[in-house]
Design a protein around this motif. Structure first.
Motif, PDB file in Angstrom:
ATOM      1  N   ILE A  57      10.903  -0.893   0.654  1.00 58.18           N
ATOM      2  CA  ILE A  57       9.871  -0.172   1.400  1.00 58.18           C
ATOM      3  C   ILE A  57       8.736   0.218   0.453  1.00 58.18           C
ATOM      4  O   ILE A  57       7.560   0.032   0.761  1.00 58.18           O
ATOM      5  CB  ILE A  57      10.458   1.083   2.082  1.00 58.18           C
ATOM      6  N   LEU A  58       9.095   0.709  -0.721  1.00 52.06           N
ATOM      7  CA  LEU A  58       8.089   1.065  -1.711  1.00 52.06           C
ATOM      8  C   LEU A  58       7.393  -0.186  -2.250  1.00 52.06           C
ATOM      9  O   LEU A  58       6.183  -0.181  -2.491  1.00 52.06           O
ATOM     10  CB  LEU A  58       8.723   1.844  -2.855  1.00 52.06           C
ATOM     11  N   SER A  59       8.167  -1.263  -2.403  1.00 53.21           N
ATOM     12  CA  SER A  59       7.593  -2.504  -2.943  1.00 53.21           C
ATOM     13  C   SER A  59       6.539  -3.103  -2.021  1.00 53.21           C
ATOM     14  O   SER A  59       5.675  -3.861  -2.471  1.00 53.21           O
ATOM     15  CB  SER A  59       8.702  -3.530  -3.190  1.00 53.21           C
ATOM     16  N   ALA A  60       6.605  -2.765  -0.741  1.00 49.95           N
ATOM     17  CA  ALA A  60       5.603  -3.278   0.202  1.00 49.95           C
ATOM     18  C   ALA A  60       4.214  -2.758  -0.133  1.00 49.95           C
ATOM     19  O   ALA A  60       3.205  -3.358   0.254  1.00 49.95           O
ATOM     20  CB  ALA A  60       5.979  -2.899   1.631  1.00 49.95           C
ATOM     21  N   GLY A  61       4.148  -1.626  -0.827  1.00 52.54           N
ATOM     22  CA  GLY A  61       2.879  -1.130  -1.324  1.00 52.54           C
ATOM     23  C   GLY A  61       1.969  -0.508  -0.297  1.00 52.54           C
ATOM     24  O   GLY A  61       0.761  -0.398  -0.523  1.00 52.54           O
ATOM     25  N   THR A  62       2.503  -0.077   0.826  1.00 51.56           N
ATOM     26  CA  THR A  62       1.657   0.529   1.858  1.00 51.56           C
ATOM     27  C   THR A  62       1.424   2.004   1.573  1.00 51.56           C
ATOM     28  O   THR A  62       2.266   2.674   0.958  1.00 51.56           O
ATOM     29  CB  THR A  62       2.294   0.386   3.251  1.00 51.56           C
ATOM     30  N   ILE A  63       0.303   2.515   2.027  1.00 51.93           N
ATOM     31  CA  ILE A  63       0.017   3.947   1.899  1.00 51.93           C
ATOM     32  C   ILE A  63       0.895   4.739   2.853  1.00 51.93           C
ATOM     33  O   ILE A  63       1.427   5.786   2.512  1.00 51.93           O
ATOM     34  CB  ILE A  63      -1.469   4.217   2.199  1.00 51.93           C
ATOM     35  N   TRP A  64       1.043   4.197   4.064  1.00 51.88           N
ATOM     36  CA  TRP A  64       1.802   4.877   5.117  1.00 51.88           C
ATOM     37  C   TRP A  64       3.168   4.232   5.307  1.00 51.88           C
ATOM     38  O   TRP A  64       3.301   3.014   5.291  1.00 51.88           O
ATOM     39  CB  TRP A  64       1.046   4.841   6.435  1.00 51.88           C
ATOM     40  N   ILE A  65       4.169   5.087   5.510  1.00 54.16           N
ATOM     41  CA  ILE A  65       5.529   4.637   5.819  1.00 54.16           C
ATOM     42  C   ILE A  65       5.987   5.403   7.058  1.00 54.16           C
ATOM     43  O   ILE A  65       5.789   6.619   7.156  1.00 54.16           O
ATOM     44  CB  ILE A  65       6.501   4.907   4.656  1.00 54.16           C
TER      45      ILE A  65
END
Length: 553
Positions: free
Chosen positions: A105-113
């Motif tokens: 999830i962190l590796s996806a690099g999105t600002i929002w989760i």
């Protein structure tokens, strides 16, 4: 390092709402719907153009396709939308920082989760097999972990309404845990789709009041509804009326079981009826085109009767209705169709009056006068043909050809002198067909033969073979759909048959009709008119053809 979000920080307008699209994740769970990586990218970019603020890309780590999607969108970012990664809270009795399922999830690099957790004590004990206290710790710890990594968090309270109805005190405790962890939105999910609007109203109001009592003025409420009771859109509207500012849904209502709240219905209702700001007006005018584009990408037929964006949403069939709407559209239209990028359609059928025919002619750029004898003759011919079984309501291309014949403006591209079709049933597994056609083009008589996997396929191939040297554009025409209807079943094998053929040139589509007691003759009529209409389209501008304007792929 994740950069600060800019989209969410834009100046909030009066009555601003935030649309959150989950077509790529929740919508893709619809039975029979399968998206490739390229499909997902096309949809994401179309949603971005439509002005959707939040687009849920999927669950990184759940499958390779979603991982690739997030990497591709990092390489080629969207212009304005925030791409959101989705996941569940950490596993029971494991620190979030040590849970391997959260690393992708962190590796996806999105600002929002967006992370979801259990609101219903039944799910905590039966699905998670853990204690109510541990579930609260899972929610808070997961959100705190993401926040410590510089992410912003939307909390989806799964099964919220069922959980609240079963144990309201505990359900509210789960929201407190999410707030304590640092969630910026609490999204109330009707995951089973069984809640009704009056229940949503009461429960959403309770949550908004609770947040105020907790002193949490910066935390906002969202709504996520499913359509199992047919009330997903109504439920979402009810929540907004009680203070929800994020609306989650899917384009065309795609989703598992009965689907999710349809954003193509929600956005116009919120913006045009209730005065909220969702997307820019110029983007709203692209809603119908976006709906049809996405239906093509997912390879599902558009719902012609969908509110606002359906082909029939502003269709008028009864003669009295047509006459009235021509004088004042407010008589039978609740909004101007152009506001959502749709068009008014005048439907031609045996119920048509002269107003229908005149209005339809204007759509084709043909000005017929009411006192013109041709107008009455055309109406009479229409009713006679419909009585024989023709259905111009579903075959508007055939009606335009009929109209042009009555006016003497129908160009004769070719003339069919005859055809024969032979079927060879050489084995139980196959039945090959051979068609021979005799055609006159530019005073030249041609005889061509072609094979096909069925008689209509062979006939279509033979016609194309004969005509392509004269009209090369025919190579681009495709037979997209073929429908057969038995009109008088009691006649058995002698029954009259109606055939509808949908054709396409890759940019437009059109439908033609044929009727006969011989299914091959009916098919021949529809196929020939389909080719003729396609050739006519090549000479028309979009303003001269309603079919061209309404049927863009």
């Amino acid at each position: 390092m994740v950069e600060n979000s800019t989209n969410y920080q834009r100046q909030t307008m009066s009555k601003q709402l935030w649309i959150y699209d989950t077509t790529l994740r929740d919508g893709a769970q619809r039975e029979g719907l399968s998206l490739s990586l390229e499909d997902k990218l096309q949809i994401a970019r179309k949603l971005d153009q439509l002005g959707i603020p939040f687009i849920e890309g999927g669950w990184p780590g759940a499958n390779p396709k979603d991982v690739q999607l997030f990497w591709r969108l990092k390489e080629e970012p969207l212009s304005q939308a925030e791409i959101v990664a989705f996941c569940s809270t950490r596993r029971p009795h494991t620190k979030a920082a040590e849970d391997p399922s959260l690393k992708p999830i962190l590796s996806a690099g999105t600002i929002w989760i967006t992370t979801f957790g259990k609101s219903w004590d039944l799910h905590v004990t039966e699905s998670l097999k853990t204690s109510l206290e541990e579930n609260l710790a899972m929610i808070q710890d997961t959100i705190e972990f993401f926040r410590s990594q510089g992410r912003r968090v939307i909390y989806d309270a799964e099964h919220w309404f069922d959980g609240y109805k079963n144990n309201p005190e505990y359900a509210l405790e789960t929201l407190k845990a999410a707030v304590a962890g640092g969630a910026e939105w609490l999204v109330l999910c009707d995951t089973n789709g069984g809640t009704l609007p009056h229940e949503v109203t009461a429960i959403a109001k309770t949550v908004v009041t609770a947040l105020a009592n907790w002193g949490e003025t910066s935390v906002q409420v969202g709504i996520h509804t499913h359509n199992d009771s047919g009330t997903a859109v109504a439920n979402a509207l009810a929540a907004v009326m009680e203070g929800a500012t994020m609306i989650q849904g899917t384009i065309n209502g795609y989703g598992e079981r009965c689907g999710n709240a349809d954003l193509c219905t929600l956005i116009p209702n919120l913006q045009l009826k209730l005065g909220y700001s969702c997307i820019a007006n110029e983007q709203l005018s692209k809603l119908s085109e976006s709906s049809r584009f996405i239906s093509e990408v997912v390879n599902l037929a558009p719902d012609d009767h969908a509110p606002f964006v359906g082909l029939s949403a502003f269709a008028h069939k009864g003669g009295i209705h047509v006459s009235a709407v021509e004088r004042n559209p407010l008589t039978y239209e609740h909004i101007a169709p152009e506001e959502v990028g749709n068009k008014r359609r005048i439907v031609i059928s045996d119920q048509s009056g002269l107003s229908n025919v005149l209005a339809k002619a204007r759509n084709y750029g043909i000005n017929l006068e009411r006192d013109n004898p041709t107008s009455r003759q055309l109406l009479q011919q229409l009713k006679e043909l419909e009585n024989q079984g023709y259905q111009f309501e579903a075959a508007e291309a055939s009606f335009e050809l009929l109209m042009r014949s009555a006016l003497g403006t129908r160009k004769q591209w070719f003339e069919i002198r005859g055809f024969q079709v032979h079927c060879d049933k050489s084995s139980l597994a196959t039945c090959n067909s051979l068609a021979t056609v005799k055609v006159i083009v530019s005073d030249r008589e041609l005889l061509e033969v072609a094979e096909g996997n069925g008689p209509v396929s062979a006939l279509d191939a033979a016609l194309r073979k004969a005509l392509q040297n004269f009209y090369p554009e025919i190579a681009e025409f495709q037979l997209r759909d073929y429908k057969v209807r038995i009109l008088d079943g009691k006649a058995g094998t002698s029954a009259k048959t109606r055939v509808l053929v949908e054709s396409s040139n890759g940019h437009q589509r059109w439908t033609t009709v044929g009727v006969s007691t011989n299914i091959l003759d009916a098919s021949y009529q529809a196929v020939v008119e389909g080719l003729e209409y396609g050739l006519m389209l090549q000479q028309q501008t979009p303003s001269n053809s309603v079919i061209l304007a309404e049927s863009s792929l």
